[in-house]
Motif scaffolding. Structure first.
Motif, short mmCIF file in Angstrom:
data_model
loop_
_atom_site.label_atom_id
_atom_site.label_comp_id
_atom_site.label_asym_id
_atom_site.label_seq_id
_atom_site.Cartn_x
_atom_site.Cartn_y
_atom_site.Cartn_z
N GLU A 65 0.87 -1.18 0.00
CA GLU A 65 0.00 0.00 0.00
C GLU A 65 0.91 1.23 0.00
O GLU A 65 1.73 1.40 0.91
CB GLU A 65 -0.91 0.00 1.22
CG GLU A 65 -1.82 -1.22 1.33
CD GLU A 65 -2.80 -1.31 0.18
OE1 GLU A 65 -3.63 -0.41 0.03
OE2 GLU A 65 -2.71 -2.31 -0.58
N ASN A 83 -4.10 6.09 -15.33
CA ASN A 83 -4.27 7.25 -14.47
C ASN A 83 -3.18 8.27 -14.78
O ASN A 83 -2.01 7.91 -14.91
CB ASN A 83 -4.19 6.86 -12.99
CG ASN A 83 -5.32 5.95 -12.58
OD1 ASN A 83 -6.48 6.32 -12.64
ND2 ASN A 83 -4.98 4.73 -12.17
N ASP A 91 -3.45 17.43 -1.07
CA ASP A 91 -3.96 16.18 -1.63
C ASP A 91 -3.33 14.99 -0.91
O ASP A 91 -2.28 15.10 -0.28
CB ASP A 91 -3.64 16.06 -3.12
CG ASP A 91 -4.32 17.11 -3.97
OD1 ASP A 91 -5.31 17.70 -3.51
OD2 ASP A 91 -3.84 17.34 -5.10
N GLN A 93 -2.68 10.74 -2.05
CA GLN A 93 -2.78 9.74 -3.12
C GLN A 93 -2.51 8.36 -2.53
O GLN A 93 -1.65 8.21 -1.65
CB GLN A 93 -1.75 10.03 -4.20
CG GLN A 93 -1.68 9.02 -5.34
CD GLN A 93 -0.35 9.10 -6.06
OE1 GLN A 93 0.67 8.61 -5.58
NE2 GLN A 93 -0.35 9.75 -7.21
N ARG A 131 -5.22 -0.75 -7.61
CA ARG A 131 -6.17 0.36 -7.61
C ARG A 131 -5.42 1.66 -7.31
O ARG A 131 -4.35 1.66 -6.70
CB ARG A 131 -7.29 0.15 -6.59
CG ARG A 131 -6.81 -0.09 -5.19
CD ARG A 131 -7.95 -0.22 -4.19
NE ARG A 131 -8.56 1.07 -3.92
CZ ARG A 131 -8.15 1.90 -2.96
NH1 ARG A 131 -7.12 1.57 -2.18
NH2 ARG A 131 -8.76 3.04 -2.76
N TYR A 132 -6.04 2.76 -7.73
CA TYR A 132 -5.48 4.10 -7.55
C TYR A 132 -6.59 5.02 -7.08
O TYR A 132 -7.73 4.93 -7.54
CB TYR A 132 -4.90 4.62 -8.87
CG TYR A 132 -4.44 6.06 -8.83
CD1 TYR A 132 -3.13 6.38 -8.49
CD2 TYR A 132 -5.32 7.11 -9.13
CE1 TYR A 132 -2.72 7.70 -8.45
CE2 TYR A 132 -4.90 8.42 -9.09
CZ TYR A 132 -3.60 8.71 -8.75
OH TYR A 132 -3.19 10.02 -8.69
N ASP A 133 -6.25 5.94 -6.17
CA ASP A 133 -7.22 6.94 -5.76
C ASP A 133 -6.46 8.16 -5.25
O ASP A 133 -5.30 8.06 -4.82
CB ASP A 133 -8.13 6.40 -4.66
CG ASP A 133 -9.37 7.26 -4.43
OD1 ASP A 133 -9.68 8.10 -5.31
OD2 ASP A 133 -10.04 7.07 -3.40
N GLN A 134 -7.11 9.31 -5.33
CA GLN A 134 -6.55 10.52 -4.75
C GLN A 134 -7.70 11.38 -4.27
O GLN A 134 -8.83 11.26 -4.72
CB GLN A 134 -5.68 11.28 -5.73
CG GLN A 134 -6.42 11.92 -6.88
CD GLN A 134 -5.47 12.67 -7.81
OE1 GLN A 134 -4.73 12.06 -8.58
NE2 GLN A 134 -5.51 13.99 -7.74
N LEU A 135 -7.40 12.25 -3.32
CA LEU A 135 -8.43 13.07 -2.70
C LEU A 135 -7.83 14.42 -2.34
O LEU A 135 -6.70 14.49 -1.85
CB LEU A 135 -8.95 12.37 -1.42
CG LEU A 135 -10.05 13.06 -0.63
CD1 LEU A 135 -11.35 13.08 -1.45
CD2 LEU A 135 -10.28 12.33 0.70
N PRO A 154 -13.79 2.13 2.94
CA PRO A 154 -14.07 3.00 1.80
C PRO A 154 -15.13 4.06 2.07
O PRO A 154 -15.20 5.07 1.37
CB PRO A 154 -14.54 2.03 0.71
CG PRO A 154 -13.98 0.71 1.10
CD PRO A 154 -13.96 0.70 2.60
N VAL A 159 -8.91 8.61 2.09
CA VAL A 159 -8.73 7.47 1.20
C VAL A 159 -8.70 6.19 2.01
O VAL A 159 -8.63 6.23 3.24
CB VAL A 159 -7.44 7.63 0.37
CG1 VAL A 159 -7.52 8.83 -0.56
CG2 VAL A 159 -6.21 7.75 1.29
N TRP A 160 -8.76 5.04 1.34
CA TRP A 160 -8.74 3.77 2.07
C TRP A 160 -7.68 2.85 1.51
O TRP A 160 -7.25 2.99 0.37
CB TRP A 160 -10.11 3.09 2.05
CG TRP A 160 -10.56 2.60 0.72
CD1 TRP A 160 -11.20 3.32 -0.25
CD2 TRP A 160 -10.41 1.28 0.19
NE1 TRP A 160 -11.47 2.53 -1.35
CE2 TRP A 160 -11.00 1.27 -1.11
CE3 TRP A 160 -9.85 0.09 0.68
CZ2 TRP A 160 -11.03 0.13 -1.92
CZ3 TRP A 160 -9.88 -1.04 -0.13
CH2 TRP A 160 -10.46 -1.01 -1.40
#
Length: 240
Positions: A65, A83, A91, A93, A131-135, A154, A159-160
């Motif tokens: 992770e 992505n 932010d 990520q 998986r990819y995520d950003q906030l 989630p 983010v999780w």
């Protein structure tokens, strides 16, 4: 009685290859210390500065992770999951590398440096689909209180990730204190001081110091000056 470990800023390993200056709280690359391999599930805490226009070419990861928290400037991300994004101060990520990903990271500005934290945690599940995520976070939500920015859920704030871990950021004025309750039995907290001075469990910590605490249910963190810090609540014993 609580168990603790102190890692002073000047005890960290260092990589300096010109365009990249990186300080390693835990062993990383050629910076190896058998006593500094991890804090529970927290494996890597790198404090990176990248020169304008420079960066990391495409490289692989798996079953980790990976969390990036920009502190100054913007970091351009690309990966083989199609992505493409710039993450900036404010932010967060996350990538669950799982069965394997390829990605690159570059300073998005040709003239200014970018500074960011690169954090790796061992997952609680292997070979998941990457998986990819950003906030983008509201930085006002951490003024004189803790802002949760990561969790295992989630549907929770931030983010999780695939690990029983919670991250919180704080930006406290001098004299402000708060009690932190560790989220899960068997977890500990690693505090990393981004700026200023704080006190945890009687230990004074300054900019870029790290401090781990476990075998307790709670502790108090007090700002001795205006201070910014990251709390990482992670399992101390874990199985992959």
């Amino acid at each position: 009685m609580a168990q603790t470990v102190l890692h002073l800023a000047n005890s960290r390993g260092k990589t300096d290859i010109g365009w990249l200056k990186s300080f390693h709280t835990f062993s990383f690359g050629s910076s190896y210390d058998p006593e500094r391999m991890n804090f529970g599930a927290l494996r890597v805490l790198n404090d990176d500065t990248v020169e304008g226009g420079k960066g990391f070419g495409e490289h692989p990861h798996d079953n980790m992770e990976i969390i990036s928290i920009p502190l100054e400037g913007g970091l351009k991300h690309r990966d083989n999951m199609n992505n493409s994004a710039v993450i900036s101060d404010g932010d967060i990520q996350v990538m669950s590398a799982g069965t394997g990903i390829f990605h690159s990271e570059h300073n998005n500005d040709p003239n200014e440096t970018v500074k960011f934290l690169q954090i790796w945690l061992y997952p609680n599940q292997i070979n998941v689909e990457p998986r990819y995520d950003q906030l983008t976070l509201n930085k006002n939500d951490r003024h004189n209180r803790l802002q949760q920015v990561l969790s295992p859920d989630p549907d929770d704030a931030g983010v999780w990730i695939y690990q029983n871990a919670w991250f919180n950021l704080g930006n406290f004025d001098k004299g402000v204190s708060t009690e932190y309750r560790i989220k899960a039995k068997g977890n500990g907290v690693y505090a990393f001081i981004l700026k200023g001075s704080v006190e945890i469990d009687g230990q004074v910590l300054n900019t870029r110091d790290g401090f781990g605490i476990w075998d307790t249910d709670k502790f108090t963190i007090k700002a001795l000056s205006d201070a910014e810090f990251l709390l990482m609540d992670v399992p101390m014993d874990f199985n992959i």
